[in-house]
Design an enzyme around this catalytic site. Structure first.
Site, PDB file in Angstrom:
ATOM      1  CD  GLU A 250      17.843  -6.896  44.135  1.00  0.00           C
ATOM      2  OE1 GLU A 250      18.305  -6.680  43.003  1.00  0.00           O
ATOM      3  OE2 GLU A 250      17.208  -6.064  44.799  1.00  0.00           O
ATOM      4  CG  ASP A 251      19.315 -11.044  47.791  1.00  0.00           C
ATOM      5  OD1 ASP A 251      19.012  -9.842  47.726  1.00  0.00           O
ATOM      6  OD2 ASP A 251      18.485 -11.958  47.797  1.00  0.00           O
TER       7      ASP A 251
END
Ligand code: MN
Length: 757
Positions: free
Chosen positions: A96-97
């Site tokens: 996600e990051d």
């Protein structure tokens, strides 16, 4: 007894890198305690990998980002989860990051970890609050149903718990949003899974942010009573300990203090004041066996008076989430009531850590008695747990399939549509509205066009493509899973077919009357009704329908009407070939346009989409473009029109060049394998005007077994020639070329043209 969850990292000072290292070492130590034999190298690898990629990222608190995945792993370690779960915890925010992909995770850590990380990433991406309507219960169910591996939920809950513990750093708006989501979605999930401890903490944290005043008030009130409560409990404990020892019941004791959010709910639900909450504190007796639970209850009731109606036996009848305990309220030494909870160690662990109410083995989904099996499974779960040497192992590798019989799907605007398992986009369309179902021509799932017969899965966002005037296909009946869709389709098909049959029947009767030179107009309405009733129908419409369906011949009916039709033979039922007659069962169609009588019009219809296939996709509405009318064997290309399905053009068609500017709407199509289908092709033949020409031309087709649908010959006075226009059924390009060549070989044939309109 499990250790408490780690306290949130102090908020006032940032954690330097060596503290990250220390946090990892603490994790290792914690894991080693309950998994002494495990090789922790994979855990360390996940830690190093995650730290490398999160390098330089910080949380809102100013801490290195890596603190968060580490704390999540700590929470999982406290739950005694396995290494895969903790690896997932360490890696859960990478996809996600950071620029790390699932493929990379798979390469480094294998399938199991990758699947888990992927599952957590998907849950993270779900935005419950973008939904048109918030249906918290559906979201909760969907979330649970989406997850095949309980570890994904565990990691997600651990992630949420740590985020809630550090929520103070976010903006007020985000705090409120996350807190509400926690209270409405995640805490209930923890509750359903019986994870009392996580649920309690999630609720209290959310409560603190959502109702700060009420929270403060309750916390203060509890604090002010804490001392006297503790004194009271100490006294009770001493008494109970002595009584149990005398009876030979081994037990340890805990005091249970009601959670602030739980107090808040009670105050609100029962509309009472804080002073009226009598079960603020309770005594918890934890013993070794079910037998001793009841024995301990006897001891308590012997000592103090039980309050009638307040004895609850959750051992004999566990709560749906598997919670087991004996509850009783008694009148204490100073006339004060208090609650006692009695349970075994196993029951205690289940109450704290949880066992999902609907958990079951995937393999358990056999036979019709799924529900009974599920209950039996729940009953046995506790026993099984005792047999498993490592209960953490048991929990963490347990595969779940909650709500196995439902799928949760979304409209593009976020409304949840709950459908039975394996439901299709058609079911979805009918669930929205019967008009949407009836005119459905295609579907996009998560932005991609899919076959209408494909099975929907949890979390799918489904967009239905409709075309006004489109009618459901009979084939749909084999695809749909919902009664609603099935009934609507059946109803519409019956209505349509009947309407068609009535129309055909009426035309058929009129035409036959004309042919036999009898006048229908002379017949009175009463006579029609009489004839109908002689066939057993209440109205003429029904008789027309029967005629249309081919049950009787028009001649027979005319005879019943008292018209002179001559002797009735066993002739074939004939009817005018109309557009409407296509596909009507039982209608034997004889070409009326041809006077030769030798040529049979097709009695079958060729559905466009059975002869052209969109590559890899079924069930799209496909039609051949009128401008070039391609036939089998020609190179073709599809073009997705706005709301009209896929137009198929010949690659050589000039329109294609103009259409193709929108490359995205180009779609690959191919001719289906079946060779039985024929395409109508219009031909214009220019000939010399001489006798026998028509015969020679038509014999080209009969020699080739080719059907002529219609034929019209005209003479052209200005050039001594004739023009023959015909529509013939050809299977492919090769056949057409052969036919045209044969015609051209006939002496007197000047030219053969193919018409496209
Ligand atoms: Mn996270």
């Amino acid at each position: 007894m499990l250790p408490a969850f780690p306290e949130p990292v102090s908020s006032t000072e940032a954690v330097p890198q060596d503290a990250v290292e220390r946090l990892y070492r603490e994790l290792e130590a914690k894991v080693r305690e309950y998994r002494p034999k495990d090789d922790l190298a994979p855990l360390e690898k996940a830690f190093r990998f995650a730290r490398k990629w999160h390098e330089g990222q910080t949380r809102r608190s100013g801490e290195p980002y890596m603190v968060h995945p580490l704390q999540v792993a700590h929470i999982l370690a406290d739950m005694r989860m396995d290494l895969v779960a903790m690896q997932t915890g360490l890696l859960h925010d990478l996809v996600e990051d950071t620029s790390v992909t699932i493929e990379q995770v798979r390469k480094e850590f294998g399938d199991e970890v990758a699947r888990s990380v992927d599952g957590v990433t998907k849950l993270t991406k779900l935005d419950f609050f973008s939904a048109e309507e918030r249906q918290a219960e559906s979201f909760r169910k969907m979330l649970l149903a989406m997850v095949e591996d309980i570890r994904v939920i565990m990691v997600k809950l651990a992630d949420r718990l740590h985020n809630m513990r550090t929520l103070g750093y976010l903006s007020a708006e985000r705090r409120e949003r996350i807190a509400r989501e926690t209270l409405e979605i995640y805490a209930p999930i923890a509750h359903r899974l019986g994870m009392g401890k996580i649920r309690g903490e999630l609720e209290d944290l959310a409560f603190q942010y959502l109702e700060p005043d009420a929270y403060r008030e309750i916390a203060d009130a509890m604090e002010s009573r804490r001392h006297s409560n503790e004194e009271f409990l100490k006294e009770i404990k001493t008494t109970v300990e002595a009584e149990l020892r005398r009876e030979g019941i081994p037990a340890r004791m805990e005091s249970r203090i009601k959670r602030p959010y739980s107090v808040f709910q009670k105050l609100r639900r029962q509309k009472i004041s804080f002073d009226q909450v009598y079960d603020l504190t309770a005594l918890r007796i934890i013993t070794d066996s079910v037998k001793n639970c009841y024995a301990a209850l006897g001891v308590i009731h012997n000592k103090w008076h039980p309050i009638p109606g307040r004895i609850k036996d959750f051992i004999a009848i566990p709560r749906p989430n598997l919670y087991q305990s004996l509850h009783t309220s008694v009148v204490g030494p100073h006339g004060q009531t208090f609650e006692v909870q009695i349970r075994t160690e196993e029951m205690h662990r289940i109450a704290e850590e949880g066992i999902a109410a609907h958990w079951k083995y995937k393999e358990g989904r056999k036979g019709p008695a799924a529900d009974d099996q599920r209950i039996a499974w729940l009953r046995h779960l506790v026993e099984w747990q005792q047999e498993v040497q490592d209960p953490g192992e048991f929990l963490s590798t347990l595969k779940v399939d909650l709500y196995p019989e439902e799928v949760y799907t979304f409209t593009p605007r976020g409304k949840v549509i709950v459908l039975p398992r394996d439901a299709s986009p058609i079911d979805f369309a009918y669930a929205i509205h019967s008009d949407v179902g009836n005119t459905c021509v295609g579907a996009k799932v998560n932005g991609r066009i899919v076959p209408l017969r494909s099975a929907l899965r949890n979390g799918d966002v489904v967009e239905i493509m409709t075309q006004p005037g489109h009618q459901p296909s009979k084939d749909w009946l084999a695809v749909v899973k919902t009664a609603r869709a099935r009934n609507k389709i059946k109803h519409l098909i019956n209505t349509n077919e009947r309407a068609k049959a009535i129309d055909i029947g009426q035309k058929y009767l009129e035409k036959e009357a004309r042919r036999l030179g009898v006048q229908l107009s002379r017949i009175k309405a009463v006579e029609f009704d009489k004839a109908a009733s002689e066939y057993g129908y209440s109205k003429m419409e029904d008789l027309y329908a029967a005629l249309g369906y081919g049950k009787f011949s028009a001649r027979q009916v005319l005879g019943k009407l008292g018209l002179p039709v001559g002797p009735l033979s066993n002739q074939k039922v004939a009817s005018e070939e109309t557009e409407e007659s296509k596909g009507v069962p039982g209608s034997q169609v004889e070409s009326a346009a041809m006077t030769t009588g030798a040529l049979q019009a097709p009695g079958r219809h060729s559905d466009e989409d059975t002869v052209i296939k969109v590559r890899g996709i079924d069930d799209l509405l496909v039609y051949r473009a009128k401008c070039c009318n391609p036939i089998r064997g020609e190179s073709i290309v599809g073009y997705v029109t706005r709301g009209k399905g896929v137009a198929v053009h010949a690659k050589a068609c000039p329109n294609v060049q103009n259409l193709m500017y929108d490359v995205e709407r180009k779609i690959e199509v191919e001719w289906a394998r079946s060779t039985a289908d024929a395409f109508p092709v219009r031909l214009v033949v220019h000939t010399d005007d001489r006798p026998g020409m028509l015969n020679q031309l038509t014999s080209v087709f009969s020699d080739d077994n080719t059907n002529i649908r219609s034929l019209e010959a005209k003479t052209e006075t200005d050039n001594d020639g004739g023009v023959v226009e015909m529509t013939v059924d050809v299977r492919d390009k090769k056949q057409l070329e052969r036919l045209v060549a044969s015609m051209r070989r006939i002496s007197g044939v000047r030219d053969v043209e193919r018409m496209f309109n």
